[in-house]
Design a protein around this motif. Structure first.
Motif: not given
Length: 241
Positions: A92-99, A139-141, A145-148
């Motif tokens: 999850g944190i990797e995805y957020l950092n990617f975004m 997954r939705q959450k 988070m990534g979109a915002l």
């Protein structure tokens, strides 16, 4: 603000998914896009964000044309698609950092936003787990988070409440309200008419690719005297079209 001017989209040369549609999503307002299955809601949202190109017409986001100026236009919004099954092998944190990297969010700002949204969505303990292990709601959450994460002024959300637990759904609705109170805009599609009725400032009713109504709920009721609920009005307006 989103300006949609005469957009159309045809699939396979025969199926007109969107037919000369024009409307605006104004700053400071939450606009719900509602319609039966196959009405064209997702096609409209995908054209707004540049996943699909309109066959004709124009789309501007905060004044930037999504076709001729796509990079600047895409910096203006955060988009949540109707399928949260993305980047499943990342944590999850990797995805957020990617975004965060994608949108040029500073380390300090992304940490702040991850802290805030992680608390609100009760996701902090799961950020070091792989998205593959998440439930649909989790997954939705993480996608929300990534979109915002880059604090976009325009939110474009396709069925964003699907799969969310009641607390997270409440938090996202509150975030929508807070966002528009700051003079920013939200457009979201939904099948849950009660959510649209309670949450939105305006509704866009779509059926068979055509916009059959766009405006406030008060105006919708004025044009349909004797009908109190959005559900009854919706069924009446889409019946037989």
């Amino acid at each position: 603000m989103i300006e949609i001017d005469g957009i159309s989209k045809t699939y396979g040369g025969t199926v007109k998914a969107v037919d000369h549609m024009t409307f605006e999503v104004k700053d400071g307002e939450i606009t719900a896009v509602i319609g039966p299955n196959g009405a064209g809601k997702t096609t409209v949202l995908k054209m707004i964000v540049g996943i699909l190109a309109p066959d004709e017409g124009n789309i501007r986001i905060n004044g930037h044309d999504i076709v001729s100026d796509p990079l600047e236009a895409k910096m203006q919004f955060g988009f949540v698609a109707d399928n949260p099954d993305v980047f499943l092998r990342l944590k999850g944190i990797e995805y957020l950092n990617f975004m965060g990297d994608l949108y040029g969010v500073s380390t300090e700002e992304r940490q702040k936003q991850i802290e805030i949204m992680g608390d609100r969505f009760e996701m902090k303990e799961a950020l070091n787990d792989k998205i593959l292990s998440y439930s649909h709601g989790m997954r939705q959450k993480i996608v929300v988070m990534g979109a915002l994460l880059h604090s976009p002024s325009v939110w474009i959300l396709d069925e964003p409440l699907t799969g969310l637990d009641p607390r997270s759904a409440f938090e996202l609705k509150e975030m929508m309200k807070e966002h528009t109170r700051e003079g920013k805009s939200v457009v979201f599609s939904t099948h849950v008419l009660e959510v649209a009725e309670k949450l939105c400032d305006k509704v866009a009713i779509i059926n068979k690719g055509r916009l059959v109504f766009m405006g406030t709920l008060n105006r919708l009721r004025e044009e349909n005297p004797g009908e109190d609920s959005l559900e009854n009005i919706f069924l009446k307006m889409t019946e037989g079209l």
